[in-house]
Design a protein around this motif. Structure first.
Motif, PDB file in Angstrom:
ATOM      1  N   SER A 144       0.866  -1.147   0.031  1.00  0.00           N
ATOM      2  CA  SER A 144       0.197   0.151   0.018  1.00  0.00           C
ATOM      3  C   SER A 144       0.795   1.276   0.164  1.00  0.00           C
ATOM      4  O   SER A 144       0.265   2.416  -0.377  1.00  0.00           O
ATOM      5  CB  SER A 144      -0.927   0.016   1.081  1.00  0.00           C
ATOM      6  N   ASN A 145       1.995   0.905   0.273  1.00  0.00           N
ATOM      7  CA  ASN A 145       2.948   2.475   0.435  1.00  0.00           C
ATOM      8  C   ASN A 145       4.024   2.335  -0.583  1.00  0.00           C
ATOM      9  O   ASN A 145       4.981   3.050  -0.540  1.00  0.00           O
ATOM     10  CB  ASN A 145       3.609   2.553   1.712  1.00  0.00           C
ATOM     11  N   SER A 146       3.716   1.469  -1.734  1.00  0.00           N
ATOM     12  CA  SER A 146       4.760   1.261  -2.793  1.00  0.00           C
ATOM     13  C   SER A 146       4.232   1.455  -4.100  1.00  0.00           C
ATOM     14  O   SER A 146       2.971   1.351  -4.571  1.00  0.00           O
ATOM     15  CB  SER A 146       5.405  -0.015  -2.611  1.00  0.00           C
ATOM     16  N   VAL A 147       5.125   2.418  -4.964  1.00  0.00           N
ATOM     17  CA  VAL A 147       4.586   2.534  -6.352  1.00  0.00           C
ATOM     18  C   VAL A 147       5.009   1.165  -6.886  1.00  0.00           C
ATOM     19  O   VAL A 147       5.951   0.455  -6.613  1.00  0.00           O
ATOM     20  CB  VAL A 147       5.642   3.498  -6.984  1.00  0.00           C
TER      21      VAL A 147
ATOM     22  N   GLY B 131       2.668   1.260 -14.865  1.00  0.00           N
ATOM     23  CA  GLY B 131       2.938   1.483 -13.145  1.00  0.00           C
ATOM     24  C   GLY B 131       1.967   2.301 -12.738  1.00  0.00           C
ATOM     25  O   GLY B 131       1.052   3.003 -13.380  1.00  0.00           O
ATOM     26  N   ILE B 132       1.819   2.193 -11.368  1.00  0.00           N
ATOM     27  CA  ILE B 132       0.665   2.949 -10.581  1.00  0.00           C
ATOM     28  C   ILE B 132       1.370   3.618  -9.423  1.00  0.00           C
ATOM     29  O   ILE B 132       2.207   3.014  -8.803  1.00  0.00           O
ATOM     30  CB  ILE B 132      -0.445   1.915 -10.403  1.00  0.00           C
ATOM     31  N   SER B 133       0.505   4.646  -9.140  1.00  0.00           N
ATOM     32  CA  SER B 133       1.141   5.368  -7.907  1.00  0.00           C
ATOM     33  C   SER B 133       0.644   4.637  -6.640  1.00  0.00           C
ATOM     34  O   SER B 133      -0.090   3.807  -6.694  1.00  0.00           O
ATOM     35  CB  SER B 133       0.658   6.788  -7.914  1.00  0.00           C
ATOM     36  N   VAL B 134       1.137   5.169  -5.614  1.00  0.00           N
ATOM     37  CA  VAL B 134       0.693   4.610  -4.413  1.00  0.00           C
ATOM     38  C   VAL B 134      -0.830   4.602  -4.087  1.00  0.00           C
ATOM     39  O   VAL B 134      -1.431   3.502  -3.649  1.00  0.00           O
ATOM     40  CB  VAL B 134       1.582   5.416  -2.925  1.00  0.00           C
ATOM     41  N   GLY B 135      -1.430   5.719  -4.352  1.00  0.00           N
ATOM     42  CA  GLY B 135      -2.890   5.904  -4.197  1.00  0.00           C
ATOM     43  C   GLY B 135      -3.643   5.202  -5.345  1.00  0.00           C
ATOM     44  O   GLY B 135      -4.878   5.098  -5.172  1.00  0.00           O
ATOM     45  N   GLY B 136      -3.129   5.003  -6.397  1.00  0.00           N
ATOM     46  CA  GLY B 136      -3.566   4.662  -7.584  1.00  0.00           C
ATOM     47  C   GLY B 136      -4.259   5.690  -8.534  1.00  0.00           C
ATOM     48  O   GLY B 136      -4.831   5.138  -9.481  1.00  0.00           O
ATOM     49  N   SER B 137      -4.071   6.980  -8.133  1.00  0.00           N
ATOM     50  CA  SER B 137      -4.912   8.124  -9.057  1.00  0.00           C
ATOM     51  C   SER B 137      -3.880   8.369 -10.189  1.00  0.00           C
ATOM     52  O   SER B 137      -4.182   8.795 -11.091  1.00  0.00           O
ATOM     53  CB  SER B 137      -4.607   9.324  -7.893  1.00  0.00           C
TER      54      SER B 137
ATOM     55  N   ASP C 124      -5.579  -2.912  -5.343  1.00  0.00           N
ATOM     56  CA  ASP C 124      -6.531  -2.946  -4.335  1.00  0.00           C
ATOM     57  C   ASP C 124      -5.565  -3.002  -3.265  1.00  0.00           C
ATOM     58  O   ASP C 124      -5.179  -4.224  -2.676  1.00  0.00           O
ATOM     59  CB  ASP C 124      -7.451  -4.326  -4.448  1.00  0.00           C
ATOM     60  N   ASN C 125      -5.579  -1.953  -2.325  1.00  0.00           N
ATOM     61  CA  ASN C 125      -4.519  -2.006  -1.187  1.00  0.00           C
ATOM     62  C   ASN C 125      -5.223  -2.621  -0.157  1.00  0.00           C
ATOM     63  O   ASN C 125      -4.185  -3.490   0.850  1.00  0.00           O
ATOM     64  CB  ASN C 125      -4.351  -0.723  -0.817  1.00  0.00           C
ATOM     65  N   ALA C 126      -6.466  -2.948  -0.096  1.00  0.00           N
ATOM     66  CA  ALA C 126      -6.995  -3.806   1.043  1.00  0.00           C
ATOM     67  C   ALA C 126      -6.616  -5.284   0.999  1.00  0.00           C
ATOM     68  O   ALA C 126      -6.621  -5.950   1.896  1.00  0.00           O
ATOM     69  CB  ALA C 126      -8.461  -3.381   1.105  1.00  0.00           C
TER      70      ALA C 126
END
Length: 124
Positions: free
Chosen positions: A30-33, A50-56, A73-75
């Motif tokens: 959840s805290n990794s690109v 690639g995807i940012s930490v928050g997914g935005s 899906d960080n959960a």
């Protein structure tokens, strides 16, 4: 021991879809690109998405833009790569990786932790 484990690869025909998953054990994503790369024998490993930490924020190689979608899906501690309209040239081993940095980068040297890869074969 922390591990990234890819799954979802297979043998499909041109035009088909696959969804790859990258699940983490022993660590949180959840805290990794995160990034997806692919490689064929004798060739360099190349950036796919690639995807940012928050997914935005996301980034894609030109060759897959409009066909592939990266998500997370960080959960569930999992990153996905939805691959549509697959082409024979998409055939490769696909790897997920966690970046060493908090910014979204495309070079493989920016990524520290790698999975073992999942093979994708697209027949014409």
């Amino acid at each position: 021991q922390a591990q990234l484990v890819e799954s979802g690869g297979g043998v499909v025909q041109a035009g088909d879809s696959l969804r790859l998953s990258c699940a983490a054990t022993g660590r949180t994503l959840s805290n990794s690109v995160m990034g997806w790369f692919r490689q064929n024998p004798g060739k360099e490993r190349t950036f796919v998405a690639g995807i940012s930490v928050g997914g935005s924020s996301t980034a894609y190689a030109d060759s897959v833009k409009g066909r592939f979608t990266i998500s997370r899906d960080n959960a569930k501690n999992t990153v996905y790569l939805q691959m549509n309209s697959l082409k024979p040239e998409d055939t490769a081993i696909y790897y997920c990786a966690a970046s060493k940095f908090q910014s979204l980068r495309t070079g493989q040297t920016s990524y520290a932790d790698w999975g073992q890869g999942t093979p994708v074969t697209v027949s014409s």
